[in-house]
Design a protein around this motif. Structure first.
Motif, short mmCIF file in Angstrom:
data_model
loop_
_atom_site.label_atom_id
_atom_site.label_comp_id
_atom_site.label_asym_id
_atom_site.label_seq_id
_atom_site.Cartn_x
_atom_site.Cartn_y
_atom_site.Cartn_z
N GLU A 1 0.81 -1.22 0.00
CA GLU A 1 0.00 0.00 0.00
C GLU A 1 0.84 1.28 0.00
N ILE A 2 0.36 2.23 -0.76
CA ILE A 2 0.94 3.57 -0.77
C ILE A 2 0.06 4.44 0.11
N LYS A 3 0.63 4.86 1.22
CA LYS A 3 -0.14 5.48 2.30
C LYS A 3 0.66 6.65 2.87
N ARG A 4 0.25 7.85 2.56
CA ARG A 4 0.97 9.04 3.02
C ARG A 4 0.74 9.32 4.51
N ALA A 5 -0.50 9.06 4.95
CA ALA A 5 -0.89 9.40 6.33
C ALA A 5 -2.12 8.61 6.70
N SER A 6 -2.48 8.64 7.99
CA SER A 6 -3.72 8.01 8.43
C SER A 6 -4.24 8.73 9.66
N PRO A 7 -5.54 8.59 9.95
CA PRO A 7 -6.09 9.26 11.13
C PRO A 7 -5.46 8.76 12.43
N SER A 8 -5.07 7.49 12.46
CA SER A 8 -4.53 6.93 13.70
C SER A 8 -3.05 7.19 13.90
N LYS A 9 -2.28 7.29 12.79
CA LYS A 9 -0.83 7.44 12.89
C LYS A 9 -0.32 8.81 12.45
N GLY A 10 -1.19 9.65 11.91
CA GLY A 10 -0.75 10.95 11.43
C GLY A 10 0.08 10.79 10.16
N ASP A 11 1.01 11.71 9.92
CA ASP A 11 1.85 11.63 8.73
C ASP A 11 2.77 10.41 8.80
N ILE A 12 2.84 9.69 7.69
CA ILE A 12 3.70 8.51 7.60
C ILE A 12 4.85 8.77 6.64
N LYS A 13 4.50 9.18 5.42
CA LYS A 13 5.53 9.52 4.43
C LYS A 13 4.88 10.41 3.38
#
Length: 260
Positions: A52-64
């Motif tokens: 998965e290409i995932k920049r951010a999420s509600p639970s983890k905030g910014d990822i990449k």
């Protein structure tokens, strides 16, 4: 009190109104791979990885947030991913449909449009951008709407990853005739992760001609082996791959035989 899922769906409703009023600009990337996701996973002796290409999420905030989706997708393909999942939600995950279109130009693998789909126009838009699989989340839709959207996706020649989280939703997925069932180990109301969810629910589908995708919570070989032992055919991995400094090693850690 509204859950995170409630807030996301409220935003999607606003997005749908805008799409219905103005339409969407065609990205004209529709493409069908030689082998679909169901066939790819079903025919493999090993647990496969949907990367998965995932920049951010509600639970983890910014990822990449600085990721270049096309380059990340090429790396995933190189290291053995069976499909690429692209987050296209903007408000909560900082993804875009343009991300998906750029990935479509970069790889020949099946592409999953990972979004919160509640209307047919989103499915049409996903196909136009180059998706081959769309995500339908049982927890986000009532039964009638879920059946309608599933039918629409199939009519457009798309595969559906139907995501469930409990026994009732599994029964519904099987009654619809879903071929690819995603078991989300993350509770979308609390965002807590429990790999035991796949262990509990996968057993309910063993007598059916389906593939099980275990989603969320994969960080180690032990996690992958646990999923494989349930009969899962693939795992969907986002954050761990996005944060990995050695993708070759990370992919290798997930390379386990089905049933181990």
């Amino acid at each position: 009190m509204p859950t995170i899922l409630d807030k996301i769906i409220d935003e999607k409703k606003k997005e749908i109104i805008q799409l219905q009023e103005s339409g969407f600009s065609s990205l004209n990337r529709a493409f069908t791979p030689e082998k679909g996701l169901f066939e790819t996973v079903k025919s493999s002796e090993h647990l496969r990885v949907i990367a998965e290409i995932k920049r951010a999420s509600p639970s983890k905030g910014d990822i990449k947030t600085e990721v270049i989706p096309a380059e990340q997708a090429k790396l995933y393909e190189k290291h053995g991913a069976c499909a690429i999942s692209v987050l296209t939600d903007t408000p909560f995950f900082k993804g875009t449909m343009e991300d998906l279109a750029s990935v479509r130009e970069a790889v020949s693998l099946p592409i999953l449009c990972k979004d919160f789909i509640i209307d047919e126009i989103q499915i049409e838009r996903a196909k136009d951008a180059g998706a081959n699989v769309v995500l339908l989340i049982a927890a986000a839709l009532d039964e009638g709407r879920l059946r309608e959207l599933y039918k629409k996706a199939v009519e457009l020649g798309l595969e559906v990853l139907l995501e469930i989280h409990d026994e009732e939703e599994m029964e519904l997925a099987l009654s619809i005739g879903a071929k690819i069932i995603g078991i989300n180990n993350r509770n979308l109301k609390t965002f807590e992760v429990d790999l035991g969810t796949t262990e509990k629910l996968a057993a309910l589908a063993r007598e059916h001609d389906v593939v099980i995708i275990s989603e969320s919570g994969f960080q180690s070989r032990e996690n992958a082996e646990r999923a494989a032992a349930t009969g899962a055919g693939a795992i969907l991995v986002g954050e761990t791959l996005m944060r990995s400094e050695n993708l070759s090693k990370t992919f290798q850690s997930f390379h386990v035989k089905k049933g181990e």
